[in-house]
Design an enzyme around this catalytic site. Sequence first.
Site, short mmCIF file in Angstrom:
data_model
loop_
_atom_site.label_atom_id
_atom_site.label_comp_id
_atom_site.label_asym_id
_atom_site.label_seq_id
_atom_site.Cartn_x
_atom_site.Cartn_y
_atom_site.Cartn_z
N GLY A 149 0.81 -1.21 0.00
CA GLY A 149 0.00 0.00 0.00
C GLY A 149 0.83 1.26 0.00
O GLY A 149 0.56 2.21 -0.73
N GLU A 177 21.53 10.76 -19.47
CA GLU A 177 21.97 9.96 -20.61
C GLU A 177 21.21 8.64 -20.69
O GLU A 177 20.96 8.14 -21.78
CB GLU A 177 23.47 9.66 -20.52
CG GLU A 177 24.32 10.72 -21.18
CD GLU A 177 25.79 10.39 -21.05
OE1 GLU A 177 26.22 9.34 -21.55
OE2 GLU A 177 26.51 11.19 -20.45
#
Length: 450
Positions: A144, A254
Amino acid sequence: MREIISIHIGQAGIQVGNACWELYCLEHGIEHDGTMPSDSSVGVAHDAFNTFFSETGSGKHVPRAIFVDLEPTVIDEVRTGSYRQLFHPEQLISGKEDAANNFARGHYTVGKEIVDLCLDRVRKLADNCTGLQGFLVFNAVGGGTGSGLGSLLLERLSVDYGKKSKLGFTIYPSPQVSTAVVEPYNSVLSTHSLLEHTDVAVLLDNEAIYDICRRSLDIERPTYTNLNRLISQIISSLTTSLRFDGAINVDVTEFQTNLVPYPRIHFMLSSYAPVISAEKAYHEQLSVPEITNAVFEPSSMMAKCDPRHGKYMACCLMYRGDVVPKDVNAAVATIKTKRTVQFVDWCPTGFKCGINYQPPSVVPGGDLAKVQRAVCMISNNTAVAEVFSRIDHKFDLMYAKRAFVHWYVGEGMEEGEFSEAREDLAALEKDYEEVGAEGADDEGDEGDDY
């Protein structure tokens, strides 16, 4: 300076976090209390490890991280554990009642009370950075807190730090092993926001990592500590180039640029080699071609899906240790000739390589052998859709009978959110199917979907 802030959410995120920071400290020679004997320049911020640690005036190194959970037990272990002096008490945030495996509690009722405090702490960490590069977010989507509070935090981070990249390391439910009945609900609801609010998400799955521990490390009954140490090696390899200097450095942005062809197609598979126990390593030479072949083996993938069923769109190979570019190029050339590793026809090159001369460290008394060189691969493969279709199928079985839905509605969710999230995932499966389809010319209308 290009700093990175790590955010560890829920039990899984925190326990993976513990393993990661333990490893970072080892790699940089930082003691349990944050002192760093080798660091003579107190207060100078240009050292490469300052991307992950901030330095106080007294020469103590503090992780740029926060740990959040809606219930105290797991964080209390950090507060009393061996690294308790490493963290500032404000970095460990715990609530009083947990999310009870309920996405709605983590996202709406219980999570809402704690999220502002978290963002406040994140802001303090961010103010302490000269050039914040992005966030690493660690959570699991089966429970949860990791799913609910995790997505809530990601949504709020998008608002406050829109341009910063967010990398998620997300533990997905395994095909066979389950820790909660409502995992499919939580995962689908959470993935719905991961789709929008993370730039790259690396999928991990306990079952796949269990199998690797059993098979390669001969651990009969792997514990979470075994799994987390393996995960931390991957995360360490990804971030090596941010924390050390190397031949071909790879920045967080990148990764995004090289791995994500379309905004939604950003769920990655990861693998690491050599995963080998100390007894075996003694007898093996583990050259660059060998470890490169190993990371492409389906059995070394850290999520349960078979890359041979899909096609690669891109992959990032991060080498560390005693590796030279010539060996890497040769190894990659060999991989390209293999028929088992198939690339989509619109992405012929597909390889991004990084090399870092810092050899991999291992936790003393851990399972992994100390080796001269290692490689970590993050790949974008259309087979990842298997992970989603499995969860979607389980979701459908339960949702057709509206089983357990009242728990979510009772916490202020609307039933429409279920179907909305499920449709989003159906679209995602379809996206993966289209991307892997032959012929790139008939996909000119891709842009309309986003």
